[in-house]
Write an enzyme that holds these catalytic residues in place. Structure first.
Site, short mmCIF file in Angstrom:
data_model
loop_
_atom_site.label_atom_id
_atom_site.label_comp_id
_atom_site.label_asym_id
_atom_site.label_seq_id
_atom_site.Cartn_x
_atom_site.Cartn_y
_atom_site.Cartn_z
N HIS A 54 0.85 -1.20 0.00
CA HIS A 54 0.00 0.00 0.00
C HIS A 54 0.88 1.24 0.00
CE1 HIS A 54 0.80 -0.59 4.28
NE2 HIS A 54 0.26 0.56 4.59
N HIS A 56 1.43 3.91 2.00
CA HIS A 56 1.97 4.66 3.15
C HIS A 56 3.48 4.81 3.07
CE1 HIS A 56 -1.81 3.92 5.85
NE2 HIS A 56 -1.93 4.98 5.07
N ASP A 58 5.89 4.63 5.11
CA ASP A 58 6.77 3.64 5.74
C ASP A 58 6.74 2.30 5.01
OD1 ASP A 58 4.13 3.33 6.68
OD2 ASP A 58 4.82 2.27 8.47
N HIS A 59 6.13 2.29 3.82
CA HIS A 59 6.15 1.08 2.97
C HIS A 59 6.75 1.36 1.60
CE1 HIS A 59 3.66 -1.43 5.70
NE2 HIS A 59 3.45 -0.23 6.19
N HIS A 112 -7.24 -1.25 5.92
CA HIS A 112 -6.25 -0.29 6.41
C HIS A 112 -6.19 0.91 5.46
CE1 HIS A 112 -2.56 1.13 8.30
NE2 HIS A 112 -1.93 1.08 7.14
N ASP A 131 0.11 -4.03 6.18
CA ASP A 131 -0.57 -3.60 7.40
C ASP A 131 -2.02 -4.10 7.46
OD1 ASP A 131 1.75 -2.29 8.00
OD2 ASP A 131 0.95 -0.26 7.73
N HIS A 169 5.22 -4.88 10.51
CA HIS A 169 5.62 -4.19 11.75
C HIS A 169 5.84 -5.17 12.90
CE1 HIS A 169 4.91 0.04 10.57
NE2 HIS A 169 3.95 -0.44 9.82
#
Ligand SMILES: [Zn+2]
Length: 253
Positions: A54, A56, A58-59, A112, A131, A169
């Site tokens: 996805h 975001h 942090d990905h 998410h 996530d 995570h």
């Protein structure tokens, strides 16, 4: 072939799928580029593809630098075509493809985020689930409804029981404490908590988990369980209502 776990940022995991013979590799959800480039350089590996679950930061934070340094192709969800820069191959639900001899199947799992996808690899008997599902937890509902996430988790529950669960995570220990509050009499959960505590005390990742353990211990997958329903005072509620209540309590915990 093996899966290398590269810790990144505060609590992210980046997964690198390495073919030791050809030295080709595929990275999943590179939160940042440096630890991946370091690993590639140290081990003399080529990076052929970047898979994103996805959009975001942090990905995908490492996407641009990794692509410019290695020429790797970016594979991501059609729903995220407008918000993940530089996509080379867009994929949608049920797409199947082979990269470097590794089989992947795309499963669309909104909840998410609206565009979230997960990658099931029969080659590794593994699910790279970003996530959507965490060990003993699930992703927060940022763009979608509880019903969408509930449906997405049912798709994951239907995978083979021995599927390795690679989530993005390290939340397991925190999730285990919450799961124990929801499901206090679950003996398998108590054992998992002990196991997780030992791993974290030794600074080891708790990932991958195994789907069978999640089915036995993860309250978000156990919405039909009588003991959990009794504990929540929702004995006669629908599974979706139980899921929604657990998600709400987790958000407020
Ligand atoms: Zn996210």
């Amino acid at each position: 072939m093996k899966v290398i776990i590269i810790p990144a940022l505060k609590d992210n995991y980046i997964f690198l799928l390495v073919d030791k013979q050809t030295k080709n590799s595929i990275v999943i959800d590179p939160a940042e580029s440096k630890p991946v480039l370091d690993y590639l350089n140290i081990h003399g590996l080529n990076l052929t593809h970047i898979l994103n679950t996805h959009h975001h930061g942090d990905h995908i934070g490492g996407n641009a630098e990794l692509k410019s340094q290695t020429g790797a192709k970016i594979v991501a969800s059609s729903y995220d075509n407008h918000r993940i820069p530089g996509i080379d191959k867009i994929v949608t639900d049920n797409d199947e493809f082979i990269l470097n001899g590794i089989n992947f199947k795309v499963i669309y799992t909104p909840g998410h985020t609206l565009g979230h996808i997960v990658f099931y690899s029969s080659t590794f008997k593994a699910l790279f689930c970003g996530d959507t599902l965490f060990s003993l937890g699930c992703g927060r509902l940022f763009e979608d409804t509880a019903a969408q996430m509930f449906n997405s988790l049912q798709k994951i529950k239907a995978l083979p029981n021995d599927t390795a669960i690679y989530c993005a995570h390290e939340y397991s220990l925190n999730n285990a404490r919450f799961a124990t509050y929801i499901d206090p009499y679950n003996v398998a959960l108590k054992e998992k908590l002990d196991n997780l505590t030992e791993l974290r005390n030794n600074n080891q990742p708790t990932i991958p988990s195994i789907l069978s353990a999640e089915l036995a211990c993860n309250p978000f997958l156990r919405t039909s369980n009588i003991s959990i329903r009794q504990n929540l005072g929702l004995l006669n509620a629908t599974e979706l209502e139980v899921f929604t209540e657990i998600r709400l309590r987790k958000d407020n915990s």
